[in-house]
Write a protein that holds these residues in place. Structure first.
Motif, short mmCIF file in Angstrom:
data_model
loop_
_atom_site.label_atom_id
_atom_site.label_comp_id
_atom_site.label_asym_id
_atom_site.label_seq_id
_atom_site.Cartn_x
_atom_site.Cartn_y
_atom_site.Cartn_z
N LEU A 672 18.04 -10.71 -12.43
CA LEU A 672 17.52 -11.06 -13.75
C LEU A 672 18.20 -12.33 -14.25
O LEU A 672 19.42 -12.45 -14.17
CB LEU A 672 17.76 -9.91 -14.73
N SER A 673 17.41 -13.26 -14.74
CA SER A 673 17.98 -14.46 -15.36
C SER A 673 17.39 -14.64 -16.74
O SER A 673 16.18 -14.42 -16.94
CB SER A 673 17.72 -15.69 -14.49
N ILE A 674 18.22 -15.04 -17.67
CA ILE A 674 17.80 -15.23 -19.05
C ILE A 674 18.17 -16.65 -19.46
O ILE A 674 19.36 -17.01 -19.43
CB ILE A 674 18.45 -14.21 -19.99
N SER A 700 22.35 -8.44 -10.46
CA SER A 700 22.86 -9.76 -10.85
C SER A 700 22.18 -10.23 -12.12
O SER A 700 20.99 -10.01 -12.33
CB SER A 700 22.65 -10.77 -9.73
N LEU A 701 22.96 -10.89 -12.96
CA LEU A 701 22.47 -11.41 -14.22
C LEU A 701 22.93 -12.85 -14.36
O LEU A 701 24.12 -13.14 -14.29
CB LEU A 701 22.99 -10.58 -15.40
N ALA A 702 21.97 -13.75 -14.57
CA ALA A 702 22.28 -15.16 -14.82
C ALA A 702 21.95 -15.49 -16.26
O ALA A 702 20.91 -15.06 -16.78
CB ALA A 702 21.49 -16.05 -13.87
N LEU A 703 22.84 -16.22 -16.91
CA LEU A 703 22.64 -16.63 -18.30
C LEU A 703 22.66 -18.15 -18.35
O LEU A 703 23.65 -18.78 -17.97
CB LEU A 703 23.74 -16.07 -19.20
N SER A 704 21.57 -18.74 -18.79
CA SER A 704 21.46 -20.19 -18.86
C SER A 704 21.37 -20.60 -20.31
O SER A 704 20.50 -20.12 -21.06
CB SER A 704 20.21 -20.65 -18.09
N SER A 705 22.29 -21.50 -20.73
CA SER A 705 22.31 -21.92 -22.13
C SER A 705 22.67 -23.39 -22.21
O SER A 705 23.27 -23.97 -21.31
CB SER A 705 23.30 -21.08 -22.92
N ALA A 733 27.06 -8.12 -11.71
CA ALA A 733 27.44 -9.41 -11.13
C ALA A 733 26.87 -10.50 -12.03
O ALA A 733 25.65 -10.56 -12.23
CB ALA A 733 26.90 -9.54 -9.72
N LEU A 734 27.76 -11.33 -12.58
CA LEU A 734 27.32 -12.48 -13.36
C LEU A 734 27.16 -13.65 -12.40
O LEU A 734 28.14 -14.11 -11.80
CB LEU A 734 28.33 -12.81 -14.46
#
Length: 1004
Positions: A672-674, A700-705, A733-734
């Protein structure tokens, strides 16, 4: 007497062991043992097996033969080889297996058709002993005997029916002769004149006095040598024939009173429920088999409910258990038993005005059962009492149902074997149900406060209403019908709409009511396409914090014009309301773009379609973008209840929407990516809140800012709450790239397994001090400097001066920068960490696995406890702990902090070419042969007990402290304590299992 539930179980065990029906005395005796707790089911089975009869029955038989014999008698079919193996594998006693067989079938609550059929057949067998009826030899004459009891106003006695029925059946006496015997034995008839006798018979038979002509006819007959038995038979014969319109009701009652019941059968459920209700209301117990058999048949034969109460209130048990009370005490006793709460003064006054105890009892029961009140308190009391009635009658808790013509309670064959509209009591005990919505009628399941699982099949637009009085905690609902109108309950319901439901063109409406509900759907998008949701589909989450699957929300972009293009973005979000969270699990949708070149990616959810900030997802240049109407959906962010297959969120918002709740095991495959809108938020919250018995992996988690250069807002903090219900670890998992995040805060009461990917390269603080479950941390990077040399210099008495003097040297050696600072939990933690990391482990027994720790970029442990903590050095492959089976560490001595301040000047005058050289000079280990052991301890002492210590590992075995050697900095230590406790040994891994002792690897 034991309750019916205990009696049934006892009778079932008796039958399975003894191979025959239990007598009423036997099943009640053993039932009381079970109910009173003097024997468990296993112990009762064991005691029966020890009887001479059972011993003879199973003599010389093996365990497999005994279990096969019992299983066959219970299930009606022999067990398969695998079933038999499963039953006896690991068993300790024959009794425990038999008890398991009986209990497993008798109390089975699943939906397997074969097992349910076997259960029904077994119950029928056991009911034969619980509800004895007319013997087969007496069947032919039993109806006549029952007619005599009825017409003489006497209570039917089964023994009498069997005896006199057999007399009539074998022809030893005529009906008239038996009738004379009954007349002569009826005390109420003695002393009556002939006319009084005739009226007495008519009153009981026709519920009226004899007419003048009837009276004259029968009195004359008696005067002309006919016996009273002859007249009685004539009256019985007449009501069995064609009767006048005014006597049809009496004829119906007569037919009911003379109905012959086969063994194991009972009257209609409404009579059973009436009898059961009185036992719950006065003695406060479940009815027993004998009472149920007798009193339900009395009611079916025409006895009024008030008369039943009058009869029971006079009995010995009832007199001991409440019927002896008077006035308000009696009313309060019955009211409390029925309602579950005490009566108010007004209610006491209402019932006190009634004429008798039986009237009071009847009114209290019927007032609640027939109540049309709508307040939650009364409705909950009503449902609870119906559930008590149903439970006392052993009503099944699972059923296959259908809509009832005309609406109302559902229809099914449960409990009777024939199709009927379920009573409120039957509905109230349901825990699992399959509803075939076969017509567009209302299906009332509001009495089903105990319902846990519901499956709705069919295609009709049935309106299904669940318990909404605030009692039900929530129902797991599977919907295979795209047209159903579901009024869910007031608990936290989970509605799973399956692929069988035609959402593309359906008209289904989902009104979820109160509670924290979820409406989930796996979507219907073809590969590479968008989901299709019909305009007739709608849902309202109602009160509470509710969740809707992202698959329900569609996005359309229509680009029009030629030179000046306009993009119009629309969505179906207006079809859904009051859903505060969006579930991303299983999302397969994408945007539909027309009129331009689409860049819409698969499994991409645009949160901006709800906030007026959606992207066109097209490479076609547009002049004007018309956004879809805003919606309150997703105002509290996202949920992950399961696997997210490469799901991407774009245009995510801040505030309360900047959070993700993990409610189920997404597995390691979840991705998942946000991606947030620029300047959207300064934080993101991740909350683990699943109920599980195994680890919950969020994948897994991706955070885009991003943030603007001027007055921008950076996503600097990620808060992770590791909670849930059950004993398990949470896993996350980040991944991806985010240089804005600097702080990770970890709280909660569950252990967290956290993998921090290399893309989170600017994280400087990981604080898990608010977590009580434990932390298993794997970081791909540390800080950039200010490591174990700089930290020592700053700790010296003249630290500021020292670092100032050595600043050019530290800069030249690349030792300045920042540390990744980690704080562990109070539980046992595992830290898999990189260089330039400072960690405070916390109170637990901690394991520190170091990817690399050298003099130029090392790891600092601020609270290392040599009595319980372990260090595993990745460069050397050594494990350092208090395990005395390893080799002891060497003593490289101590230097006083005060003395060290004085000699640092000499380092400035010399040439320091490396961090190792600087550290060697500080510790007095600068010579080529200074390292005399593989592992040693060198310390700087600040007082008699306090020191900061270095664990030095000579990785290349050259006796010289150099850049290849491992150096680990331990603050706030006692040099001698470290020497006394620490040992080292190779960290061995065999087939991926670490920590295998060296001695375990020896081969013969």
């Amino acid at each position: 007497m034991a309750s019916l539930a205990a009696q049934q179980t006892a009778a079932a065990i008796y039958y399975s062991v003894m191979g025959k029906d239990a007598t009423s005395d036997a099943y009640d005796y053993f039932g009381q043992q079970l109910e009173g707790g003097s024997k468990t089911l296993d112990e009762l089975t064991e005691s029966l097996l020890a009887s001479p009869e059972a011993s003879a029955r199973f003599a010389s038989k093996s365990l497999e033969q005994i279990i096969t014999q019992v299983y066959t008698s219970v299930h009606g079919a022999a067990p398969t080889a695998s079933q038999l193996s499963e039953l006896i594998t690991g068993t300790t006693t024959t009794s425990s297996v038999i008890a398991k067989i009986v209990d497993g079938l008798l109390h089975y609550a699943g939906t397997d058709a074969t097992t349910l059929a076997q259960q029904s057949a077994f119950e029928t067998t056991i009911n034969g002993s619980l509800y004895p009826a007319t013997k087969s030899a007496a069947t032919e004459g039993s109806a006549d005997v029952q007619a005599l009891y009825h017409s003489l106003g006497r209570t039917q006695v089964q023994e009498g029916i069997n005896y006199w029925g057999e007399v009539l059946a074998n022809g030893s006496k005529s009906f008239n002769e038996v009738a004379n015997a009954f007349v002569n034995a009826t005390a109420a008839l003695k002393g009556l004149s002939n006319s009084d006798f005739v009226n007495f018979i008519f009153q009981n038979t026709y519920n009226r006095a004899a007419t003048s002509s009837e009276l004259d006819q029968y009195v004359n007959s008696l005067s002309n040598a006919s016996s009273r038995g002859d007249v009685l038979v004539d009256v019985i014969t007449s009501i069995r024939s064609n009767v006048a319109a005014g006597d049809t009701s009496a004829q119906t009652s007569f037919n009911a009173a003379t109905k012959v019941y086969q063994q194991g059968t009972l009257p209609a459920l409404n009579f059973q429920e009436q009898a059961a209700s009185v036992y719950l209301a006065v003695p406060g117990r479940g009815i027993d088999a004998e009472a149920l058999n007798h009193w339900s048949k009395e009611l079916a034969a025409g006895k009024s409910f008030s008369s039943l109460n009058a009869s029971l209130l006079k009995s010995g048990e009832f007199q001991k258990k409440g019927a002896q009370l008077t006035g308000d005490e009696f009313i309060q006793h019955v009211f409390s038993a029925v309602h579950g709460v005490a009566a108010t003064a007004a209610q006491l006054a209402t019932y006190a005005s009634l004429s008798s105890k039986e009237a009071i009892t009847s009114a209290i029961i019927q007032d609640l059962r027939n109540s049309t009140a709508t307040d939650n308190a009364t409705v909950s009391q009503q449902h609870a009492f119906e559930a008590d009635i149903g439970a006392s009658l052993l009503y099944n808790t699972s059923a296959t149902l259908s809509a009832t013509a005309g609406g109302g309670n559902a229809t099914g064959t449960v409990n009777t074997g024939t199709s009927h509209t379920l009573s409120n009591a039957e509905t109230a005990v349901l825990q699992s149900a399959v509803l075939n919505a076969n017509s567009a009628n209302a299906v009332n399941l509001k009495f089903a406060d105990n319902l846990q699982n519901l499956t709705i099949n069919g295609t009709s637009a049935a309106t299904v209403s669940l318990s909404d009085n605030g009692v039900n905690q929530g129902v797991d609902i599977t919907v295979n019908n795209g047209n159903v109108i579901l009024n869910a309950g007031s608990g936290s319901d989970t509605v799973n709409v399956t692929s069988s439901a035609n959402i593309a063109s359906g008209t289904g409406k989902f009104n979820l009511g109160a509670g924290n509900d979820s409406l989930l759907w796996s979507g219907n998008a073809a590969s590479g396409a968008a989901n299709s949701v019909g305009s007739g589909i709608s849902a309202n989450g109602g009160e509470g914090v509710d969740t809707i699957s992202a698959n329900f929300i569609t996005k359309n972009v229509a680009i029009t014009g030629s030179l000046l293009r306009t993009a119009t973005i629309t969505s179906n979000a207006s079809q859904f309301s009051n859903f505060e969270k969006i579930d991303l699990a299983g999302y397969i949708g994408k945007a539909t773009v027309s009129g331009g070149t689409s860049t819409a990616a698969n499994h991409t959810f645009d949160f901006g379609v709800l906030t007026g900030n959606a992207s066109t997802e097209s490479s076609t240049t547009v002049t004007t973008t018309n956004q879809a109407a805003t919606s309150n959906i997703g105002s509290q962010g996202f949920v992950l209840s399961g696997l997210a297959d490469a799901v991407k969120v774009i245009n995510a918002a801040g505030g309360n929407a900047a959070q993700l709740e993990i409610t189920g095991n997404a597995t390691a495959a979840s991705d998942l990516s946000i991606a947030f809108r620029q300047n959207a938020t300064d934080h993101f919250n991740i909350n683990f809140n699943a109920e599980s018995t195994s680890d919950v992996n969020a994948g897994s988690l991706a955070l885009s800012s991003s943030s603007s250069a001027l007055m921008g807002t950076a996503l600097a903090t990620v808060n992770i709450a590791s909670g849930g219900t059950g004993d398990f670890d949470n896993i996350l998992a980040l991944t991806g790239s985010n240089s804005q995040v600097r702080t990770l805060n970890i709280s909660g009461d569950h252990a967290l397994d956290l993998n921090l990917g290399s893309g989170f390269s600017n994280v400087r603080t990981i604080d898990a001090s608010s977590n009580t479950g434990g932390l298993n941390l794997d970081t791909s990077h540390g800080g950039t400097g200010d490591g174990l040399i700089v930290q020592l210099l700053n700790a010296l008495p003249l630290g500021a001066v020292t670092t100032g003097l050595l600043a050019p040297v530290l800069t030249a050696l690349g030792l300045n920068g920042y540390q990744l600072k980690i704080t562990g939990t109070g539980a046992a933690d595992n830290f898999d960490i990189a260089a330039n990391t400072s960690v405070t482990g916390g109170a637990g027994a901690n394991n520190y696995e170091l990817k690399s720790s050298t003099s130029s970029a090392g790891v600092t442990i601020n609270d290392f406890d040599s009595a319980k903590d372990t260090i595993v050095d990745g460069l050397s492959g050594l494990k350092i702990s208090n395990d005395a089976s390893g080799s002891a560490v060497a003593d490289y001595g101590t230097r006083s902090a005060d003395v060290l301040d004085g000699i640092l000047g000499t380092l400035l005058g010399g040439v320091v070419n490396s961090a190792a050289g600087l550290l060697g000079g500080i510790l007095g280990l600068g010579s080529s042969n200074a390292l005399t052991s593989k592992v040693g301890i060198a310390s700087v002492a600040f007082d008699g007990t306090h020191s900061n210590s270095y664990v030095i590992i000579d990785n290349n075995n050259n006796g010289t402290l150099d850049r290849n050697d491992s150096v680990i900095y331990l603050t706030d230590q006692n040099h001698q304590s470290l020497l006394d406790s620490l040992h080292y040994a190779p960290e061995v891994s065999v087939n991926g299992v670490a920590d295998t002792a060296v001695t375990d690897l020896a081969v013969a």
